[in-house]
Structures are given as structure tokens and as C-alpha cells.
Scaffold this motif. Structure first.
Motif, PDB file in Angstrom:
ATOM      1  N   ARG A   1       0.830  -1.213   0.000  1.00 50.61           N
ATOM      2  CA  ARG A   1       0.000   0.000   0.000  1.00 50.61           C
ATOM      3  C   ARG A   1       0.861   1.258   0.000  1.00 50.61           C
ATOM      4  NH1 ARG A   1      -5.420  -0.248   1.249  1.00 50.61           N
ATOM      5  NH2 ARG A   1      -5.286   1.778   2.240  1.00 50.61           N
TER       6      ARG A   1
ATOM      7  N   SER B   1     -13.663  -6.186  -4.848  1.00 56.78           N
ATOM      8  CA  SER B   1     -14.042  -4.770  -4.719  1.00 56.78           C
ATOM      9  C   SER B   1     -14.525  -4.174  -6.036  1.00 56.78           C
ATOM     10  CB  SER B   1     -12.861  -3.939  -4.195  1.00 56.78           C
ATOM     11  OG  SER B   1     -12.279  -4.526  -3.080  1.00 56.78           O
TER      12      SER B   1
ATOM     13  N   ALA C   1     -28.979  -8.991  -4.732  1.00 54.48           N
ATOM     14  CA  ALA C   1     -29.296 -10.044  -5.709  1.00 54.48           C
ATOM     15  C   ALA C   1     -28.034 -10.693  -6.249  1.00 54.48           C
ATOM     16  CB  ALA C   1     -30.115  -9.449  -6.854  1.00 54.48           C
TER      17      ALA C   1
ATOM     18  N   LEU D   1      -7.476   3.355 -10.396  1.00 56.63           N
ATOM     19  CA  LEU D   1      -7.934   3.329 -11.792  1.00 56.63           C
ATOM     20  C   LEU D   1      -7.897   4.735 -12.391  1.00 56.63           C
ATOM     21  CD1 LEU D   1     -10.889   0.810 -11.381  1.00 56.63           C
ATOM     22  CD2 LEU D   1      -8.659   0.358 -12.390  1.00 56.63           C
TER      23      LEU D   1
ATOM     24  N   TYR E   1      -3.772  -1.974  -9.264  1.00 52.41           N
ATOM     25  CA  TYR E   1      -3.771  -2.622  -7.960  1.00 52.41           C
ATOM     26  C   TYR E   1      -4.926  -3.607  -7.916  1.00 52.41           C
ATOM     27  CZ  TYR E   1      -2.752  -2.599  -2.890  1.00 52.41           C
ATOM     28  OH  TYR E   1      -2.361  -2.927  -1.609  1.00 52.41           O
TER      29      TYR E   1
ATOM     30  N   GLU F   1     -10.088  -8.582  -1.805  1.00 52.07           N
ATOM     31  CA  GLU F   1     -11.452  -8.814  -2.244  1.00 52.07           C
ATOM     32  C   GLU F   1     -11.588  -8.082  -3.584  1.00 52.07           C
ATOM     33  OE1 GLU F   1     -10.974  -6.535   0.293  1.00 52.07           O
ATOM     34  OE2 GLU F   1     -10.494  -8.079   1.756  1.00 52.07           O
TER      35      GLU F   1
ATOM     36  N   TYR G   1     -14.118   1.498 -16.405  1.00 49.30           N
ATOM     37  CA  TYR G   1     -13.898   2.619 -15.482  1.00 49.30           C
ATOM     38  C   TYR G   1     -12.503   3.232 -15.649  1.00 49.30           C
ATOM     39  CZ  TYR G   1     -14.090   5.536 -11.359  1.00 49.30           C
ATOM     40  OH  TYR G   1     -14.085   6.617 -10.522  1.00 49.30           O
TER      41      TYR G   1
ATOM     42  N   PHE H   1      -6.961  -5.840  -5.282  1.00 47.63           N
ATOM     43  CA  PHE H   1      -7.139  -6.006  -3.842  1.00 47.63           C
ATOM     44  C   PHE H   1      -7.503  -7.451  -3.508  1.00 47.63           C
ATOM     45  CE2 PHE H   1      -7.719  -1.560  -4.652  1.00 47.63           C
ATOM     46  CZ  PHE H   1      -7.199  -0.917  -3.538  1.00 47.63           C
TER      47      PHE H   1
ATOM     48  N   LEU I   1     -22.965   5.361  -5.325  1.00 42.83           N
ATOM     49  CA  LEU I   1     -23.088   4.325  -4.296  1.00 42.83           C
ATOM     50  C   LEU I   1     -23.923   4.810  -3.114  1.00 42.83           C
ATOM     51  CD1 LEU I   1     -19.561   2.638  -4.232  1.00 42.83           C
ATOM     52  CD2 LEU I   1     -21.709   1.676  -5.022  1.00 42.83           C
TER      53      LEU I   1
ATOM     54  N   ALA J   1     -22.925  -8.471  -8.530  1.00 43.93           N
ATOM     55  CA  ALA J   1     -23.558  -9.272  -7.483  1.00 43.93           C
ATOM     56  C   ALA J   1     -23.920 -10.671  -7.976  1.00 43.93           C
ATOM     57  CB  ALA J   1     -24.806  -8.559  -6.975  1.00 43.93           C
TER      58      ALA J   1
ATOM     59  N   PHE K   1     -17.213  -2.256  -8.419  1.00 38.97           N
ATOM     60  CA  PHE K   1     -18.192  -1.207  -8.160  1.00 38.97           C
ATOM     61  C   PHE K   1     -19.591  -1.802  -8.303  1.00 38.97           C
ATOM     62  CE2 PHE K   1     -14.633   1.408 -10.021  1.00 38.97           C
ATOM     63  CZ  PHE K   1     -14.220   1.915  -8.791  1.00 38.97           C
ATOM     64  N   ALA K   2     -20.354  -1.781  -7.199  1.00 41.71           N
ATOM     65  CA  ALA K   2     -21.663  -2.434  -7.198  1.00 41.71           C
ATOM     66  C   ALA K   2     -22.657  -1.733  -8.113  1.00 41.71           C
ATOM     67  CB  ALA K   2     -22.205  -2.491  -5.774  1.00 41.71           C
ATOM     68  N   HIS K   3     -22.396  -0.433  -8.405  1.00 39.42           N
ATOM     69  CA  HIS K   3     -23.375   0.304  -9.207  1.00 39.42           C
ATOM     70  C   HIS K   3     -23.110   0.185 -10.699  1.00 39.42           C
ATOM     71  CE1 HIS K   3     -19.989   3.020  -8.770  1.00 39.42           C
ATOM     72  NE2 HIS K   3     -20.474   3.819  -9.688  1.00 39.42           N
TER      73      HIS K   3
ATOM     74  N   ARG L   1      -9.892  -5.452 -15.027  1.00 41.52           N
ATOM     75  CA  ARG L   1     -10.094  -4.018 -14.817  1.00 41.52           C
ATOM     76  C   ARG L   1      -8.762  -3.329 -14.520  1.00 41.52           C
ATOM     77  NH1 ARG L   1     -13.812  -2.221  -9.759  1.00 41.52           N
ATOM     78  NH2 ARG L   1     -12.072  -3.138  -8.633  1.00 41.52           N
ATOM     79  N   ALA L   2      -7.933  -4.014 -13.717  1.00 48.60           N
ATOM     80  CA  ALA L   2      -6.620  -3.454 -13.383  1.00 48.60           C
ATOM     81  C   ALA L   2      -5.730  -3.405 -14.632  1.00 48.60           C
ATOM     82  CB  ALA L   2      -5.964  -4.281 -12.292  1.00 48.60           C
TER      83      ALA L   2
ATOM     84  N   LEU M   1      -1.319   4.367  -1.421  1.00 47.49           N
ATOM     85  CA  LEU M   1      -2.626   4.308  -0.749  1.00 47.49           C
ATOM     86  C   LEU M   1      -2.498   4.713   0.711  1.00 47.49           C
ATOM     87  CD1 LEU M   1      -4.014   1.007  -2.283  1.00 47.49           C
ATOM     88  CD2 LEU M   1      -4.985   3.280  -2.581  1.00 47.49           C
TER      89      LEU M   1
END
Lengths: 368, 227
Positions: free
Chosen positions: A44, A91, B227, B128, A85, A89, A104, A87, B143, A136, A93-95, A150-151, A49
């Protein structure tokens, strides 16, 4: 100046990070150690970070420079460093959909900065079928593959990975490792890979830095370090040498693969999934290698190779760890193995340094 | 029945609540974001100041605003210097008072949403290549959407329901400061129970529909995320 220089000194509570590293700027460097050894803290800090006192130079770019005489203190923010990077998890983006996640970073680069193409990354990590799904709805392994792609899509000059497999079950791990090996072979960017798993080090690492309590306790090439007696990053049952071999052919009837060692000898291993003539790394655990004075007859052991005893050490009570170097008619080969035998056998056979012996390697014990 | 005195307060209330909600979003978002990200040691003191209207009787808040923004208060001197006159007993004064009064109800859901998201998505965005402002717009805001929705609905509804602050700050001027809650009080005082009933029942229905809508929408977002 080439290479990666990372020097950090930082105290947080009762943990102190104190490292001064000069790392190769190619291949995979494993930051290896137990949890709490400071590997993630170091990674990190390299990414920016977290801010630790120190300096970080990547090739000819200085990313951080604290308190160097009268030069001005410098700290490049994360988003301006040529890194990517991954990670622990995924991680995601849920949206955003999978496509949105991949895009992104990609869309934030100008066209000439994009050295890794969209299609290449999607194909490399096998994401064609899931681009329109939401994070999800993915399995853990799929999510981590998206995170890796993505990285890669920010075309990093340095890829930092923080235990990308440790949050996954063993099936997902087995699913992702081949992707990582492929990246390792085909992608010409340096990778710094934090892990505590011997298997990942053996399969991926070219260079190992071993950390303990915030300090570097050993570093060197993976092959040297794993077959060394004095600097063994892996203790006890896990000890074992690493060898780069090439697949010669497969024996499907017996579910075996014939491998060529760097010194030219052949050994048999459990059937490997890679095709003929491809290089593979084989880990030979010390517990699977035994020693005899003569070529034994009527044994189930398939791999019997002449070797010379280089060194030995008595670690655990009643057991001896022996370092061997394989021999050919031409002489020493530089290919080293570790063998764990009982101290009783060591004494009964009258073994000592310099002796020529036969190393017996149990095929089924070889690990990819 | 003469509809004008019924509809005028309804229209005025909706105008006040809409304007207040928009201003609250503008003022509340940076405060909520700062509170969720800062490690400043005054964070708790500032949180407490923002939350004061939750605990204070609205009359106390109204009294101080009246004093502060009145012709002899520092705020009043400032608005007069700007050539705006004084704010008490005007619609603009009501808006200012409502913003103070409803601020905590808007800041808290937004702050919770920013905090619940954690640092990780922002760190990912930074690796990113997203700059701090870019990360806020492209990651934090989307979010935190459920928190914003809650904040807007509660901010709006809370403004519709206020009484004490309005009475102190706005008085009872038809078409200017006579909002629903004050109109109901007025009708009851003058024993016009039919009008009071009509407006009150309308408020009960409105409150129920707002809350039902909020729970339905947030339930749907929850299900999408899980979900």
C-alpha cells in the motif's frame, strides 16, 4: 536508473515497517510472509494508498521522496502513478455492470496510453460471456477475474496484487491460477505479488522478498531461495525446491507427463494440463525426495537421478534436510533439490558432504 | 366552501419544501461528505452543532434565528447591507430557517451512506486513475444513492411538518408565510373544524404515502444490491 527502489520507515502502534529494497523491474516479485509481517503495508505504501515515510522510485520516475536533504518532499497521489492494484477482495463497483467496471479505468486513459487492448484483456480473463452481468451475480472467482482485467485495462507499468487469491475457495483458486500464469508468461510488466501461500510463490514468483515483523529477512531468485538451506522462506513440511522444466510428452495411458530438467535429464510427473514443449515449474517437496547409495532395484519410485550432497542441516529433532545437486556425465548441473530424511538414515548410510548418491523422487509427490 | 384559503397554504408549503430540499442537497452534501471522510479532531463538535436542531425545541431555534436575522442582529445587518432588507416574516426567511431546521435530517442519512460504503471503492477508483473529484462524482455519489433518496424525502417531509420555527420566524401572513401547519392551527383557533379536518387528513395521507414510497424504493434498491 532502472528497477524499483522502495525504502520505507514507518511506525504504527507497535508495528514498525523498515525496508530498503531494490527490486527487479521485470517478472513477478513475491512479497512473502505470515500475516502481520507487513507485506500489505509495504504494498500500500508503494501504491501511495497509505503514506509511510520513505521514498519510492519506479524506473526513472520518483513517486515519493521524503526528507532527502534540501530536495523538496514529494508524494505523487495514487491516481497519477502508473500502477494498477488488485485487492484481496475483488471490490467491484456495485453500481456498475462488469462492462462498466472494466471501462472505469480504461476510459480514463487517452488512446495512446492504452497499451493493453479491451479485447485482449476480456479474452485473457475469459469474460466475454459476462460483460452485461452485475457484479452481485458473479461467483467469487469470476469477480476476481473481472478485478484483474479491470486493473490490466489501465495499462499499468507496474501491477500490484495484494493476496488476490486468499479470499477464494480452493476451486476458485485453481480456476484463477492458470490465468495468472498466462499473464506472467505473456505480459511484459513487473508484478509485485503479496502472498502467504507457498503454492502461489512456487507457481508465479521469479523473485522472493520474505518479510517478518516489518523487516526483510531473505530475498533472492525464487529458484535459489526455495532450494537454499540457510535462507529458507518455507519451513518444515512445506520445504521444497523449485525447478523449471519443459514438458516433453504425455503418457495418457498412465496419466503421466515426461519432463525435461534444465540439465537434460528426464523425470515423470502426474499428467499436467499444459501441452508438450511448454515450460512448467515443478515444486519438489523435500519430503518426497529420498536418498540411496546405489541405484535401487525393484522400487516403485520412478525418478532416480544421480546427485551430489552439497550441504545438510539438522532442524527438527531426528530429521535432516539435505541439499543435493543433480549430476550428469558432464558433471555438476547447478540444479538443486532438497531432501528430508531421518537422522538415523543419515548416520546409517554414512552420508556426508561431497558424496555421490542417488536421489529418488516420488512422481506422485511432484506439484505444479 | 371558499377554496382559496385552503389551497394557498398547500401551494406555499409545497414551494417551501421543494426549495428547502434543493438547498439542503447543496449545503448538506459537502457537509456530509466532509464529516464522513475527515479525521479532524473537531469532527465530533461539528457533528453536534449540525445535529442541534434534532434536540432543541423548534421555538429555541426560531427565537435565535429571529434575533440573529432581525434588524439589530449581525445576520440582519448583513442582509440589509446587501440591500435585501431583513428576512424575518418573509418567505425567504422561512426558507433559511427551514434549511437550518432540517439540515441534520438530511446530513445524517447522506453521511451514513458515505460511511457505509467504506474507503475501498474510493481506493479502487484512485488506482484506476480517478482524481478525488472524479471519485466523488463517479463512485461516492452513485453508491450513496439510497442515502440521498432518504435524505431528500425526509428533508422534504420534515419541512412540510414544521410548525414552531415557522411561527417564530414567519408569523402568519397569508400567501407569504402562512404554511399548512400554521393554517391548521389558525383554523382550530377560530373553530373552523371542517377546514382543519380537511387539511389534517390530507397531511396524514401525505405522510403515509411519502413513507410508503420511501420504504418501497429503498427495499427495491436493497434487493438489487443483494441479488
Amino acid at each position: 536508473m532502472s528497477g524499483i527502489q522502495a525504502r520505507f520507515q514507518s511506525r504504527r502502534g507497535d508495528f514498525t515497517l523498515d525496508v530498503d529494497l531494490q527490486l527487479p523491474d521485470r517478472g513477478v516479485t513475491a512479497l512473502f510472509g505470515h500475516s502481520g509481517s507487513g507485506k500489505t503495508t509495504l504494498l500500500r505504501a508503494m501504491a501511495g494508498l497509505d503514506r509511510c515515510d520513505g521514498h519510492m522510485i519506479f524506473r526513472d520516475a520518483t513517486w515519493q521522496n521524503d526528507g532527502q536533504g534540501d530536495t523538496q518532499s514529494l508524494f505523487l497521489p495514487v491516481h497519477q502513478r502508473a500502477i494498477a492494484y488488485v485487492f484481496q477482495e475483488a471490490s467491484l463497483f456495485a453500481h456498475l455492470s462488469v462492462r462498466g467496471n472494466l471501462a472505469y479505468g480504461y476510459k480514463r486513459l487517452s488512446a495512446e496510453q492504452r497499451r493493453i487492448g479491451w479485447d485482449a484483456a476480456v479474452e485473457w480473463l475469459g469474460l466475454e460471456a459476462m460483460l452485461d452481468r452485475s457484479p452481485a451475480s458473479l461467483s467469487g472467482g469470476e469477480r476476481q477475474r473481472v478485478a484483474i482485467a479491470r486493473a490490466l485495462l489501465v495499462s499499468p507499468e507496474l501491477l500490484l496484487m495484494d493476496e488476490p487469491l486468499s479470499a477464494l475457495d480452493s476451486r476458485s483458486k485453481a480456476e484463477i491460477l492458470p490465468y495468472l500464469e498466462r499473464l506472467h508468461r505473456e505480459l511484459n510488466i513487473p508484478v509485485i505479488y503479496v502472498t502467504h501461500a507457498v503454492e502461489e510463490v512456487a507457481r508465479l514468483a521469479d523473485y522472493i522478498v520474505q518479510l517478518e515483523a516489518g523487516r526483510v529477512v531473505a530475498q533472492g531468485s525464487a529458484i535459489d531461495l526455495l532450494s537454499s538451506l540457510t535462507q529458507r522462506p518455507v519451513e518444515g513440511e512445506e520445504a521444497g525446491a523449485l525447478i523449471e522444466a519443459t514438458i516433453r510428452q504425455h503418457d495418457d495411458a498412465h496419466h503421466l507427463s515426461e519432463l525435461v530438467l534444465p540439465c537434460g535429464q528426464l523425470i515423470l510427473a502426474p499428467r499436467l494440463s499444459a501441452s508438450s514443449n511448454t515450460p512448467v515449474r515443478i515444486r519438489i517437496p523435500a519430503r518426497e525426495v529420498s536418498i540411496s547409495l546405489n541405484v535401487p532395484e525393484g522400487t516403485s519410485i520412478l525418478n532416480i537421478l544421480p546427485a551430489r550432497i552439497i550441504d545438510h542441516t539438522e532442524g527438527d529433532p531426528g530429521r535432516v534436510l539435505v541439499q543435493l545437486e543433480l549430476l550428469t556425465d558432464a558433471g555438476d548441473t547447478g540444479v538443486r533439490l532438497l531432501s528430508r530424511i531421518s537422522r538415523y538414515s543419515w548416520e546409517r548410510l554414512g552420508l556426508r558432504e561431497g558424496m555421490q548418491v542417488q536421489a529418488q523422487i516420488k512422481s506422485m509427490g511432484l506439484e505444479r | 366552501m371558499d377554496w382559496q384559503p385552503i389551497l394557498q397554504p398547500v401551494w406555499l408549503t409545497l414551494k417551501l419544501a421543494t426549495l428547502t430540499t434543493l438547498l439542503l442537497l447543496l449545503v448538506g452534501t459537502p457537509i456530509a461528505w466532509w464529516l464522513s471522510q475527515t479525521t479532524c479532531r473537531f469532527k465530533h463538535a461539528i457533528s453536534a452543532v449540525v445535529a442541534l436542531p434534532i434536540v432543541l425545541p423548534p421555538t429555541v431555534l426560531g427565537f435565535y434565528l429571529l434575533f440573529f436575522l432581525g434588524p439589530n442582529g449581525p445576520g440582519g445587518a448583513f442582509t440589509q447591507w446587501l440591500g435585501l432588507g431583513t428576512l424575518p416574516f418573509t418567505f425567504a426567511g422561512l426558507v433559511v430557517a427551514s434549511v437550518f431546521y432540517s439540515l441534520p435530517f438530511v446530513v445524517q442519512p447522506m453521511q451514513n451512506a458515505f460511511e457505509a460504503m467504506g474507503q475501498r471503492p474510493l481506493e479502487v477508483a484512485a488506482t484506476l486513475r480517478a482524481s478525488p473529484w472524479d471519485r466523488f462524482v463517479s463512485v461516492a455519489l452513485p453508491l450513496a444513492r439510497p442515502g440521498f433518496l432518504t435524505a431528500m424525502v425526509i428533508g422534504f417531509a420534515h419541512t412540510v411538518g414544521e410548525f414552531g420555527v415557522v411561527l417564530m420566524m414567519g408569523g402568519n401572513i397569508p400567501g407569504e408565510t402562512k404554511v399548512l401547519s400554521v393554517a391548521i392551527y389558525d383554523h382550530v383557533e377560530t373553530m373552523e373544524y371542517a377546514q382543519a379536518h380537511l387539511l389534517s387528513a390530507g397531511m396524514v395521507g401525505f405522510a403515509f404515502l411519502v413513507l410508503l414510497g420511501l420504504y418501497l424504493v429503498n427495499g427495491r434498491i436493497d434487493r438489487q444490491v443483494r441479488a
